[in-house]
Design an enzyme around this catalytic site. Sequence first.
Site, short mmCIF file in Angstrom:
data_model
loop_
_atom_site.label_atom_id
_atom_site.label_comp_id
_atom_site.label_asym_id
_atom_site.label_seq_id
_atom_site.Cartn_x
_atom_site.Cartn_y
_atom_site.Cartn_z
N ARG A 192 -4.72 -20.25 -4.46
CA ARG A 192 -3.80 -20.47 -5.56
C ARG A 192 -2.63 -19.49 -5.50
NH1 ARG A 192 -5.59 -19.29 -11.73
NH2 ARG A 192 -4.51 -21.03 -12.67
N GLU B 126 -0.99 -11.97 6.45
CA GLU B 126 -0.99 -12.03 7.90
C GLU B 126 -0.95 -13.43 8.50
OE1 GLU B 126 -3.44 -8.34 9.41
OE2 GLU B 126 -3.85 -8.76 7.32
N THR C 213 7.56 -15.02 -3.89
CA THR C 213 7.14 -13.92 -3.02
C THR C 213 6.21 -14.45 -1.92
OG1 THR C 213 5.37 -13.35 -4.58
CG2 THR C 213 7.41 -12.09 -4.72
MO1 MOS Z 1 -2.94 -5.51 8.44
S1 MOS Z 1 -2.60 -5.53 10.49
O1 MOS Z 1 -4.62 -5.37 8.30
O2 MOS Z 1 -1.98 -4.27 7.83
#
Ligand code: MOS
Length: 738
Positions: A626, A703, A632
Amino acid sequence: MSTMIGHPLDRTDGLLKVTGEARYAAEFPEARLAHGVLVTSTIAKGSIASIDTSRASTLPGVLLVMTYQNAPRLPNGGRPALAPPAGRHLSLLQDNEIHYSNEPIAIVVADTLEHATDAARQLRITYAAQPPALDFTQAKSGAHAPDKPQGRQTDTSRGDYDAGLAAGVVRVDAVYTTPMEHHNPMEPHATMAVWDGPQLTLYDSTQGVTGTRTAVAKTLGMSPDDVRVISPFVGGGFGCKGSAWSHVVLCAMAAKQTGRPVRLALERPQMFGPVGGRPYTEQRLVIAAKRDGTLTAMRHDSFSNTSMIEDWTETCCMVTRMMYAVPNQVTTHRLVQLNVGTPTFMRAPGETTGSWALETAMDELSYELKMDPLALRLKNYAESDPQENKPWSSKALRQCYSVGAERFGWSRRTPQPRSMRDGNTLIGLGMGTATYPANRSEAAALARILPDGTAMVVSGTQDLGTGTYTVMTQVASDALGIAPENIRFGLGDSSLPKAPVSGGSQSVASVSPAVRDACDQVRGKLVAMALADHGSPVFGIAPDDVTVQNGWVMSRSDASTRDPIAAVLARAGGQPIEASISTKPGDEKQRYSFHSWGAVFAEVHVDADLGTIRVAKITGVYNVGRMLNVKTARSQLMGGLVWGIGAALEEGTVLDAQYGRFINANLAEYHVPANADVGTLDVVVLDEPDPFINSLGSRGIGEIGITGVVAAIGNAVYHASGVRVRDLPVTLDKVAMG
Ligand code: MOS
């Protein structure tokens, strides 16, 4: 039900940043501040034979020249067994050994930065050098298996790999390499250390105030209660600021020795070696399939480099283990020791490099099969986690693929390489799958409603520029019934309720339930006070008819029956009320496999003669739980895609094979994408709550943005040019010469 969750609220810290009011670690004013300069080794292996400090020590303004000869001895040689990460080997001037080039060997402190810099240059150092190990291929013969890298299994095996291989009629067997890379956040690492008797305050650019506190305290043999770490703003982390490196402890030691506050900011070239980076990887992928595209076997053997002093593993096989419904599989990780600084977490460590190799090999297979690359993925779609044998907590990858293909116009792709062309421009379309684990850890928060009706909410989390201040303000606003502009969210201080490191994309999933629960509790207290208060307009109304909205305690059924929060508190004596909560995951990880998902499509334009590559467009569609703030969130995913362009086409740290120096240790020669390198980015987020991760259904999105995209770009380059580049970055020379 909620008004603020998902709302594209402008960054609450935006004004502070654009006006320069936001204070970063090296910007805190301090009386009697002294300036430190780090001196680093110029050889990669051996020892310091002599170090003459006599001239440097007598230069104007110099307060301290600290080397292994005079540095205070630390408990256990500066290597406490329990300092995180386990086995961390910092360079704290406890001996004269050199393990890599650019290793810290001295710190010089003076009254001004100029005096310190000058004195640092006047050190006379001689070395007893030995031949360093710098050749990956050569050192590979001595590779070893790491012990539980990142807590995961080193090797895995499922089904019968050999039988699966024999059952396949089409096979891909290829080796992929990725270069060393360095994080290069805009803000270099910086620390300011201030002692007050036995107590140490560190202003540090860190992704984890609590982890830094623990590591520094244990290394110096102090109680963590005597160390406070403050980090309200971080100018990018990406993993290199996820743990405390040598300079943090050295700064504290120098401040102690000089009796002055000391500031130590790394110079840009010092960001290449002493503070981690992404290691070199060499990955072999073998994939076998039936004629219809059904995968029968897969093997992934990953080698990556580490240093001579620590094991750190780029876990490239993690994506391979969970992505496709392949019954027979083997994966292995091995480490190759080189005389370089210890590598570390760098944005999606393992997933970036691993998903590039896997999704490139899948693309190669699709051409062998003469099958659409997307159809091949769908054919082998994993309905549950094939390695853990658990259902997914939530997976909308199919929808990501279909929405992405539609928006991108995947159907215009003609299958043959070099078949799409506009004059001298070869046009290529490629795709890749994105994924990253959905992590969550224990986290605490405190919420306080103040007598003026505003609120202060705090948690010892961090904001790396990702939007933590903003989204936590939204979560608090929603739970408290107080407008965001009347809430002050505090973070970046180890004295606040404990939260995890902002790494592993876990801050949102971990901290937002703590913030919400703390706010729910204190709102409950407020409502109870109002209902029991004869002077309140809401006195005596049914508890389930009461709500708090926009600063009023009010009746749901009759909006005119209402009482300002400030009035409720004033009648009760004008004291603030508060609640403090710690939240943690339950047993859901035992029952479900938690991952985020995405589909990435890239269009590249390759010059038919020169091999120059332009990314024209990237479409990324993501299933990341969610949304707390669509603005952002999209920004973060766009940042990930830009990183992906860098990893695919530009980035790579060049290691001098003789001296072990990084040749391009600066921002002129370490290429990252500039605006002109980034084409159109089309980012879509499916707002699919994860029903099992926490009470909000929210996952972190730090990530996943860099995963999948690297392969999508490389695959598009192949489709455009017919040249398969298996060694990153994909540069024009490799394409033109291919
Ligand atoms: Mo991330 S590479 O776990 O800051």
